[in-house]
Design a protein around this motif. Sequence first.
Motif, PDB file in Angstrom:
ATOM      1  N   TRP A 192      47.491   1.719  49.161  1.00 23.04           N
ATOM      2  CA  TRP A 192      47.403   2.276  47.799  1.00 23.04           C
ATOM      3  C   TRP A 192      46.147   3.091  47.582  1.00 23.04           C
ATOM      4  O   TRP A 192      46.178   4.098  46.874  1.00 23.04           O
ATOM      5  CB  TRP A 192      47.577   1.178  46.755  1.00 23.04           C
ATOM      6  CG  TRP A 192      48.996   0.709  46.826  1.00 23.04           C
ATOM      7  CD1 TRP A 192      49.458  -0.460  47.346  1.00 23.04           C
ATOM      8  CD2 TRP A 192      50.152   1.476  46.476  1.00 23.04           C
ATOM      9  NE1 TRP A 192      50.829  -0.479  47.338  1.00 23.04           N
ATOM     10  CE2 TRP A 192      51.275   0.683  46.802  1.00 23.04           C
ATOM     11  CE3 TRP A 192      50.352   2.740  45.929  1.00 23.04           C
ATOM     12  CZ2 TRP A 192      52.580   1.134  46.587  1.00 23.04           C
ATOM     13  CZ3 TRP A 192      51.648   3.171  45.715  1.00 23.04           C
ATOM     14  CH2 TRP A 192      52.744   2.381  46.039  1.00 23.04           C
ATOM     15  N   ILE A 196      46.910   6.975  46.464  1.00 18.53           N
ATOM     16  CA  ILE A 196      46.462   7.517  45.175  1.00 18.53           C
ATOM     17  C   ILE A 196      45.515   8.691  45.387  1.00 18.53           C
ATOM     18  O   ILE A 196      45.658   9.755  44.776  1.00 18.53           O
ATOM     19  CB  ILE A 196      45.825   6.397  44.326  1.00 18.53           C
ATOM     20  CG1 ILE A 196      46.919   5.399  43.922  1.00 18.53           C
ATOM     21  CG2 ILE A 196      45.146   6.971  43.087  1.00 18.53           C
ATOM     22  CD1 ILE A 196      46.415   4.179  43.201  1.00 18.53           C
ATOM     23  N   TRP A 601      46.620   4.603  37.160  1.00 18.08           N
ATOM     24  CA  TRP A 601      47.037   4.580  38.574  1.00 18.08           C
ATOM     25  C   TRP A 601      46.352   3.449  39.309  1.00 18.08           C
ATOM     26  O   TRP A 601      46.930   2.783  40.162  1.00 18.08           O
ATOM     27  CB  TRP A 601      46.713   5.911  39.266  1.00 18.08           C
ATOM     28  CG  TRP A 601      47.814   6.919  39.190  1.00 18.08           C
ATOM     29  CD1 TRP A 601      47.778   8.124  38.559  1.00 18.08           C
ATOM     30  CD2 TRP A 601      49.121   6.821  39.756  1.00 18.08           C
ATOM     31  NE1 TRP A 601      48.965   8.781  38.699  1.00 18.08           N
ATOM     32  CE2 TRP A 601      49.805   8.010  39.434  1.00 18.08           C
ATOM     33  CE3 TRP A 601      49.783   5.845  40.524  1.00 18.08           C
ATOM     34  CZ2 TRP A 601      51.119   8.255  39.834  1.00 18.08           C
ATOM     35  CZ3 TRP A 601      51.091   6.089  40.924  1.00 18.08           C
ATOM     36  CH2 TRP A 601      51.744   7.279  40.581  1.00 18.08           C
ATOM     37  N   VAL A 604      48.186   0.408  38.614  1.00 15.20           N
ATOM     38  CA  VAL A 604      49.434   0.391  39.380  1.00 15.20           C
ATOM     39  C   VAL A 604      49.148  -0.087  40.800  1.00 15.20           C
ATOM     40  O   VAL A 604      49.780  -1.021  41.317  1.00 15.20           O
ATOM     41  CB  VAL A 604      50.078   1.801  39.435  1.00 15.20           C
ATOM     42  CG1 VAL A 604      51.274   1.803  40.387  1.00 15.20           C
ATOM     43  CG2 VAL A 604      50.502   2.262  38.054  1.00 15.20           C
ATOM     44  N   LEU A 608      50.282  -3.642  42.489  1.00 12.71           N
ATOM     45  CA  LEU A 608      51.184  -3.699  43.641  1.00 12.71           C
ATOM     46  C   LEU A 608      50.541  -4.428  44.813  1.00 12.71           C
ATOM     47  O   LEU A 608      51.225  -5.135  45.562  1.00 12.71           O
ATOM     48  CB  LEU A 608      51.598  -2.282  44.052  1.00 12.71           C
ATOM     49  CG  LEU A 608      52.603  -1.628  43.101  1.00 12.71           C
ATOM     50  CD1 LEU A 608      52.808  -0.169  43.453  1.00 12.71           C
ATOM     51  CD2 LEU A 608      53.943  -2.372  43.142  1.00 12.71           C
ATOM     52  N   ALA A 616      51.274  -3.843  37.270  1.00 12.29           N
ATOM     53  CA  ALA A 616      51.732  -2.567  37.824  1.00 12.29           C
ATOM     54  C   ALA A 616      52.652  -1.823  36.853  1.00 12.29           C
ATOM     55  O   ALA A 616      52.516  -0.615  36.663  1.00 12.29           O
ATOM     56  CB  ALA A 616      52.450  -2.799  39.150  1.00 12.29           C
ATOM     57  N   VAL A 617      53.564  -2.569  36.215  1.00 11.36           N
ATOM     58  CA  VAL A 617      54.544  -1.888  35.363  1.00 11.36           C
ATOM     59  C   VAL A 617      53.884  -1.255  34.132  1.00 11.36           C
ATOM     60  O   VAL A 617      54.064  -0.049  33.880  1.00 11.36           O
ATOM     61  CB  VAL A 617      55.702  -2.852  34.984  1.00 11.36           C
ATOM     62  CG1 VAL A 617      56.604  -2.222  33.929  1.00 11.36           C
ATOM     63  CG2 VAL A 617      56.491  -3.211  36.230  1.00 11.36           C
ATOM     64  N   GLY A 619      50.884  -0.366  33.932  1.00 15.05           N
ATOM     65  CA  GLY A 619      50.070   0.726  34.478  1.00 15.05           C
ATOM     66  C   GLY A 619      50.914   1.974  34.637  1.00 15.05           C
ATOM     67  O   GLY A 619      50.517   3.078  34.258  1.00 15.05           O
ATOM     68  N   PHE A 620      52.104   1.789  35.182  1.00 14.01           N
ATOM     69  CA  PHE A 620      52.980   2.928  35.412  1.00 14.01           C
ATOM     70  C   PHE A 620      53.428   3.562  34.100  1.00 14.01           C
ATOM     71  O   PHE A 620      53.461   4.795  33.964  1.00 14.01           O
ATOM     72  CB  PHE A 620      54.186   2.492  36.238  1.00 14.01           C
ATOM     73  CG  PHE A 620      54.908   3.647  36.837  1.00 14.01           C
ATOM     74  CD1 PHE A 620      54.301   4.398  37.836  1.00 14.01           C
ATOM     75  CD2 PHE A 620      56.163   4.002  36.402  1.00 14.01           C
ATOM     76  CE1 PHE A 620      54.944   5.498  38.385  1.00 14.01           C
ATOM     77  CE2 PHE A 620      56.824   5.092  36.953  1.00 14.01           C
ATOM     78  CZ  PHE A 620      56.209   5.839  37.942  1.00 14.01           C
ATOM     79  N   ILE A 621      53.711   2.690  33.121  1.00 14.89           N
ATOM     80  CA  ILE A 621      54.086   3.220  31.805  1.00 14.89           C
ATOM     81  C   ILE A 621      52.919   4.038  31.238  1.00 14.89           C
ATOM     82  O   ILE A 621      53.108   5.106  30.647  1.00 14.89           O
ATOM     83  CB  ILE A 621      54.472   2.066  30.858  1.00 14.89           C
ATOM     84  CG1 ILE A 621      55.735   1.391  31.404  1.00 14.89           C
ATOM     85  CG2 ILE A 621      54.702   2.569  29.434  1.00 14.89           C
ATOM     86  CD1 ILE A 621      56.157   0.152  30.653  1.00 14.89           C
ATOM     87  N   VAL A 623      50.752   5.724  32.959  1.00 15.58           N
ATOM     88  CA  VAL A 623      50.722   7.017  33.657  1.00 15.58           C
ATOM     89  C   VAL A 623      51.700   7.979  32.992  1.00 15.58           C
ATOM     90  O   VAL A 623      51.356   9.127  32.660  1.00 15.58           O
ATOM     91  CB  VAL A 623      51.089   6.837  35.141  1.00 15.58           C
ATOM     92  CG1 VAL A 623      51.290   8.181  35.819  1.00 15.58           C
ATOM     93  CG2 VAL A 623      50.003   6.046  35.862  1.00 15.58           C
ATOM     94  N   ILE A 624      52.924   7.487  32.780  1.00 15.10           N
ATOM     95  CA  ILE A 624      53.948   8.343  32.162  1.00 15.10           C
ATOM     96  C   ILE A 624      53.483   8.753  30.760  1.00 15.10           C
ATOM     97  O   ILE A 624      53.605   9.916  30.357  1.00 15.10           O
ATOM     98  CB  ILE A 624      55.291   7.591  32.061  1.00 15.10           C
ATOM     99  CG1 ILE A 624      55.722   7.113  33.441  1.00 15.10           C
ATOM    100  CG2 ILE A 624      56.362   8.468  31.409  1.00 15.10           C
ATOM    101  CD1 ILE A 624      56.233   8.164  34.359  1.00 15.10           C
TER     102      ILE A 624
END
Length: 657
Positions: A192, A196, A601, A604, A608, A616-617, A619-621, A623-624
């Motif tokens: 990771w 990244i 990131w 995320v 992970l 992680a989830v 975190g990803f939201i 990012v979006i």
Amino acid sequence: MWESVKEFASEFFVTGDPLIYGADVSIVLSMIAIVSVLTYFKKWGWLWREWLTTVDHKKIGIMYILASVLMLFRGGVDALLMRAQLAMPEMQFLSGDHYNQIFTTHGVIMILFMAMPLMFGLFNVIVPLQLGARDVAFPFLNALSFWLFFSGAMLFNLSFVIGGSPDAGWLAYPPYSELAFNPGPGQDFYIWGIQISGIGSLMTGINFIVTILKVRAPGMTLMKMPMFSWSVLSSCIAIVFAFPILTVTLALLFIDRYLGGHFFTLDGGGNPMMYINLIWMWGHPEVYIIVLPAFGIFSEIVATFSRKKLFGYKSMVFAMIIISVLSFLVWAHHFFTMGSGADVNAFFAVTTMLIAIPTGVKVFNWLFTMFRGKITFETPMLWTVGIIPNFVIGGMTGVLLSVAPADFQYHNSYFLVAHFHQVIIAGVVFGFFAGLYYWWPKIFGFKLNERIGRWAFWLWNIGFYLCFMPQYALGLMGMTRRLYTYGWDKGWFEMNLVSTIGAVIMGAAFLVQIWDIAHSIKHMKRDTTGDPWNARTLEWSIPSPAPFYNFAVMPQVTSQDDWHERKLRIEQGLEKPAKVELEPIHMPKNSGIPIVMSMFWFFVGFGLIFDWLWMAVPGFIGVIGCMVVHSFNYDTDYYVTVEEIKRTEAEAGRVIT
Ligand code: HEM
Ligand SMILES: [Cu+2]
């Protein structure tokens, strides 16, 4: 409850080694120190406005350089630890496991988190100025690239104190890097951290290709472009083709580890050699990605300090392009022993040898540029002249390694370790040092001290030869790479001791450089000319440090080495400083999104690594979310008024009529 907390902590944090406790304490102490200094001097707002949210290529470049110097320190400490362990036979300083971790983190940090950002730092600070541009083509993306690199690097470094370091070598060959043999989180930190920051590198490549192709000053055709910019273009073309391979390879390794895939396992139809092919399809171009810009730097410096036009400009351009293409056709020279047969090995041996031709062309071009020039040996030139023989030896031992049948002997021996350090230290790192000494006054507005700089140069070079020359011999005497200890009976003691002494001298050289910087800051003499070396390219035509908008008026380029030609014309009275009409300058606005998005990131990646989807989830939201917010932000630019331009130029000592 307390018991389970304790149990968690003892697994989560790396424990058991005094070295690591020492590092824990110093990390915590320096964090507290930084936070208190910032709070005491009320500098948080300044830090946020001026640096963390900046999209100014010059400041981003400085942050890259700063981060890479820190990483050089960490990677250097790793190197010294290894050399201490190898100084004598049967040393008990590091265990075998610990040694594995250290060469792995040393390799990754030096290449991906030291050499790459040092290079990107120089790209950022210099390329737009050389092209006569106001910024890179995509300033927001540039900031995002930096922060992605930074998050990735921090994530990777964290493995030292949390979870445990990776230990499967800097390229993480399976099967060592597969779950069955490497269950701990270390290998996931590797995946990771590199993923990244790798995305950041890819975006930087795209950004600089577009910048070079699209935002040059009027009149600067490609064949009038300074050689450093050409080298950046060829390096970035290689980045754009190579980095996706790295991303995919690590993604496949991720699938193997997390989802039970079999891409690189021997059972289930996979094959570890597939990974090794893929990773070198990125890995070999990678070494040219970092060395090409160093070639560009030498070209600029040689021309400036020989007071002559660069010899063979066109051949230099072709040589660079050819190298960046050929670098994709040689990858299998890293595993001639794979067993692919004589035909395949012959192909890769020949392509490898071919690279020596354009590389040789460059060396001769530098020599011919110096021939009959009025050479002066200020530090940048000293480094450049010192590098040439050094790099030639590195190149020649490379040709020896490319002889496939002979490589069965050299393969994974200290001969190889000596070879790649010679090209990578004497070519890449020394090259970037030369660039730093050369452009330092442009970046910061004052020169580094020449006398201390000479000390650093000699210490680095003497240390280098002492450290690595014995290793060629050790390799031929049978000492293999990644070996953590050896017996008295081998006869390797004396040369290893010399090698370690050399490493210590290089460590001292690094400290001398830090001292040089501190000393020069304290006793600085402002450079008021903007052109302290009497150089040839556009970046020297503006004040140092460059104003935030770079050029008050867009330069009109008519020839190669345009600034040099313009100085000549003014000297001969053929051109008068023209009366200029200032116009408001269009500039990008700062943005907090790159740093915030990169922090997401980080979460995320961290989530992970520890299989914490709850981290992680979201975190990803996040990012979006950042992407969405940025997409709907239309307040991204502003104009600098003519008044402000006049004031800024006047402060820099330039009167605009
Ligand atoms: C400055 C002085 C340096 C010293 C004394 C040094 C020393 C070492 C040592 C002792 C090893 C382990 C060799 C082995 O056991 O196989 C090593 C490996 C390595 N070094 Fe360096 N190094 C230095 C700088 C660098 C730099 C500047 C780079 C790259 C930019 C670099 C890249 C690597 C890589 C890629 C490896 C291989 C790691 C692996 O086997 O997975 N080193 N170095
Ligand atoms: Cu290679």
